[in-house]
Write a protein that holds these residues in place. Structure first.
Motif, PDB file in Angstrom:
ATOM      1  N   THR A 115     -52.774  33.965  63.603  1.00 32.43           N
ATOM      2  CA  THR A 115     -51.972  32.846  64.091  1.00 32.43           C
ATOM      3  C   THR A 115     -50.543  33.270  64.409  1.00 32.43           C
ATOM      4  N   ASP A 117     -47.086  31.927  64.486  1.00 34.03           N
ATOM      5  CA  ASP A 117     -46.433  30.765  63.863  1.00 34.03           C
ATOM      6  C   ASP A 117     -45.641  29.919  64.859  1.00 34.03           C
ATOM      7  N   ARG A 120     -48.276  27.440  66.070  1.00 35.35           N
ATOM      8  CA  ARG A 120     -49.224  26.957  65.062  1.00 35.35           C
ATOM      9  C   ARG A 120     -49.620  25.494  65.276  1.00 35.35           C
ATOM     10  N   THR A 121     -48.668  24.632  65.574  1.00 38.76           N
ATOM     11  CA  THR A 121     -48.976  23.204  65.710  1.00 38.76           C
ATOM     12  C   THR A 121     -49.766  22.897  66.984  1.00 38.76           C
ATOM     13  N   TYR A 123     -52.391  24.822  67.957  1.00 40.37           N
ATOM     14  CA  TYR A 123     -53.760  25.278  67.779  1.00 40.37           C
ATOM     15  C   TYR A 123     -54.588  24.158  67.157  1.00 40.37           C
ATOM     16  N   PRO A 126     -53.999  23.975  62.653  1.00 44.52           N
ATOM     17  CA  PRO A 126     -52.685  24.526  62.324  1.00 44.52           C
ATOM     18  C   PRO A 126     -52.568  25.085  60.909  1.00 44.52           C
ATOM     19  N   THR A 127     -53.545  24.832  60.053  1.00 49.11           N
ATOM     20  CA  THR A 127     -53.480  25.338  58.683  1.00 49.11           C
ATOM     21  C   THR A 127     -54.174  26.687  58.517  1.00 49.11           C
TER      22      THR A 127
END
Length: 181
Positions: A115, A117, A120-121, A123, A126-127
Motif C-alpha cells: 500500500t 500511504d 490509502r483512502t 483503495y 484502506p486498512t
C-alpha cells in the motif's frame, strides 16, 4: 526449580539446541533481508494460500497455490518502486507474470502491491497493508508490457492515474481481502 544433575544436563542440552536453532534462523533471516523480492514473494504466496486454504506448490511449479476446488493461482507481490529518481510517483512492477518462458499455467493471477500511504483512502480496503487484484488467466495478456523477453505488469500506485494498459486493474480487478476469503 530443580537442581539435580540430570535436570541440569537436560537444560544444557536444550540451551545448545536452541542456540543452534537461533543461529539457523538468523542465517535464514539474513538471507531473506538480502533478497527482499524473494521474501515478499514468499509472504504473498503464504498469505494467499493461508487465506484461501490452499496448498503452496514447489518452487518451479507452473503455478503457486492450488485450492481445494482445483483452481490454480499464480501470486505476484510488488514493493513500492519510484518511477524515476527525481519523481515522487510510485508504481508496482510485477515481473514475469506468465513465467520466464510463458509457461505458467494458472486459472487466476493474484497481484499484491504494498500500500502507498498517500492513496490509502482511495483503495478498496484502506486498512490492508496490500492492494489486491484478481485477474482471470485469459485477461492477463492485455495488461502486460514486454521488457526484453520478460512480460510483466506495471501500475501506478495512484488509482486516478490510469495511463498504462494496466490502469483497468483498479476499476475491474481490485478486491478486498474480505472478498478473497
Amino acid at each position: 526449580m530443580t537442581t539435580d544433575p540430570q535436570s541440569i544436563e537436560l537444560l544444557k542440552t536444550e540451551i545448545v539446541r536452541l542456540g543452534e536453532e537461533n543461529r539457523a534462523l538468523r542465517e535464514r533471516l539474513s538471507f531473506l533481508e538480502g533478497h527482499q523480492t524473494l521474501a515478499l514473494g514468499m509472504r504473498g504466496e503464504t498469505l494467499i494460500s493461508d487465506m484461501l486454504r490452499g496448498t503452496r506448490t514447489p518452487h518451479a511449479e507452473a503455478f503457486d497455490v492450488k485450492l481445494p476446488s482445483g483452481i490454480r493461482i499464480e501470486v505476484k507481490a510488488a514493493q513500492l518502486n519510484r518511477v524515476a529518481k527525481t519523481s515522487s510517483a510510485h508504481r508496482w512492477a510485477w515481473g514475469r507474470v506468465l513465467g520466464g518462458n510463458g509457461g505458467k499455467q494458472f486459472d487466476f493471477l493474484i497481484l499484491l502491491g504494498v500500500t502507498d500511504d498517500r492513496y490509502r483512502t482511495q483503495y478498496l480496503d484502506p486498512t490492508s497493508p496490500y492492494v489486491c487484484f484478481v485477474v482471470p488467466r485469459d485477461e492477463v495478456e492485455p495488461l502486460t508490457t514486454k521488457n526484453g523477453v520478460a512480460v510483466g505488469i506495471q501500475l501506478s500506485t495512484n488509482p486516478t492515474n490510469r495511463v498504462s494498459a494496466a490502469g483497468v486493474l483498479f476499476t475491474k480487478y481490485q478486491v478486498t481481502v474480505k472478498q478473497l476469503e
